[in-house]
Scaffold this active site. Sequence first.
Site, PDB file in Angstrom:
ATOM      1  CG  ASP A  42      -3.650  33.404 -22.222  1.00 52.69           C
ATOM      2  OD1 ASP A  42      -4.519  32.964 -21.445  1.00 52.69           O
ATOM      3  OD2 ASP A  42      -3.084  34.503 -22.054  1.00 52.69           O
ATOM      4  CG  ASP A  93      -9.909  35.966 -10.161  1.00 53.90           C
ATOM      5  OD1 ASP A  93     -10.789  36.776  -9.793  1.00 53.90           O
ATOM      6  OD2 ASP A  93      -9.251  36.135 -11.203  1.00 53.90           O
ATOM      7  CG  ASP A 146      -7.038  31.898 -17.412  1.00 50.14           C
ATOM      8  OD1 ASP A 146      -7.700  31.056 -16.768  1.00 50.14           O
ATOM      9  OD2 ASP A 146      -7.152  33.132 -17.229  1.00 50.14           O
ATOM     10  CG  ASP A 206     -17.598  25.588 -19.795  1.00 49.99           C
ATOM     11  OD1 ASP A 206     -17.760  24.360 -19.677  1.00 49.99           O
ATOM     12  OD2 ASP A 206     -17.749  26.391 -18.860  1.00 49.99           O
TER      13      ASP A 206
END
Length: 532
Positions: A197, A289, A195, A136
Amino acid sequence: MERLTTTTLIPDTFMGARDDITQQLMLVWEQIKAPLIVPILKVAMVLCLAMSLMLFIERIYMSVAIVLVKIFSGEPQQRYKFEPIKEDVELGSLAFPAVLVQIPMFNEREVYKMSIGAVCGISWPRDRLVIQVLDDSTDQTIKDLVEYECKKWANKGINIRYQVRENREGYKAGALKDGLMHDYVKHCEYVVIFDADFQPDPDFLHRSIPFLVHNPQLALVQARWKFVNADECMMTRMQEMSLDYHFKVEQEVGSSTHAFFGFNGTAGVWRIAAINEAGGWNHRTTVEDMDLAVRAGLKGWKFLYLGSLHVKSELPGTFKAFRYQQHRWSCGPANLFRKMAMEIIRNKRVTLWKKVYVIYSFFFVRKIVGHIVTFFLYCVVMPATVLVPEVEIPRWGAVYIPVIITLLNAAGTPRSIHLLVFWILFENVMSLHRTRATFIGLLEGGRANEWVVTEKLGDALKNKPGQAAPKRPRFRIGQRLHLFELFMGAYLFFCGIYDLAFGKNHFFVYLFMQAISFFVIGFGYVGTIVPS
């Protein structure tokens, strides 16, 4: 008659005026203190002590539960069926279920290579694994870099797809939902989310997927986060202490006693059928989540937390990034509680005991009371009792309960026990932001749906061979100074001086330490640069 000069007349005039103003202020204070301030402070004290007791009982319950879990519950392999998946002679790789891995990204210049490389290194039959990079990003240069990285791995035979959207509607939830709608993932039974990282080990799927394959009642397997930059600075050490308790105690107890806990948004494997039955991803709050986990839990699905399965990740390395993250993590649950409380109460598919656990323990005490009581009791009400000696805080509320709660929290990170005092002071400062965010979520204020992606630094600020050490970045005054912290620091410092002069409880020791903490953060001396 002695002649008056301006040099003697003006100072005397000002001295008299100053004394008059001081006397008038003291007179007004004495007039409103007894009928107004004292009753309000007493009510605030009772409410804070009641919330403190709630938090204390919750911590004791958690501590007892985790001890019993460790003694009697055993390993997850003893509670749930687990058999390693092996390639069948007849079926070949079809013996392995089809798995989708999603990596949502937003302008992740520093970490995209690291996460894509780690996911592409996962051990699983290539024809049974689909990797989606959901980008995105608004920076076209970064989008080009990420797309090139995906093409590089695709040329090596990895089934990786680069997906972009026309807009960022729904933010992360919207991207994940959009990713599941593509035809090439319809055959997948499970979806893994990392995610940008996060760096999973090659055996991640082999250690997690078998639980879902052999236990059809399970919807989610959650792994534990392992922080690669926990030793970067004092701020990251403080974060590690808080999150270690969350994973080692809260997630473990929820998984073992109720088969329910909040999905951490990453490093988890979902059964796609459970996601669909729960209504799919929803972006009505900033904790998509947790929203999905609660809805799936209300449908009767069970969750498993695997504390032995670690996934490397990064803690926010700057105070600005940490503040935005904490705002989202505090505002979102409060806002979700506002929207789902009645739905949980009316639900008929789960037991009454589980409803009580979700509403009272999971939401009310941990997500709301914990933030509010920390700020108001230790940063507002307790200092105020110094100025209003008619209101006394009992020793058990001022000393015993906080000490026990702190020690129970610290048990999750024994290596940082010597940093306990710093952790207390830091958490009290952060309670200012968490409390503010909690009320914004409960009242659905203007920033209730504010979504700011947590900045990841990766290796950006680490020295490389032949490279100069990073310079301390310049900040504008508005960026460097945090006025709320400075105001609280001034309030606590004033209360400390007053207690030193007139008090009897010696609160000034704590008040001065806490005031200094607020000043240090208020003047921007925390998280301004990450040392290598």
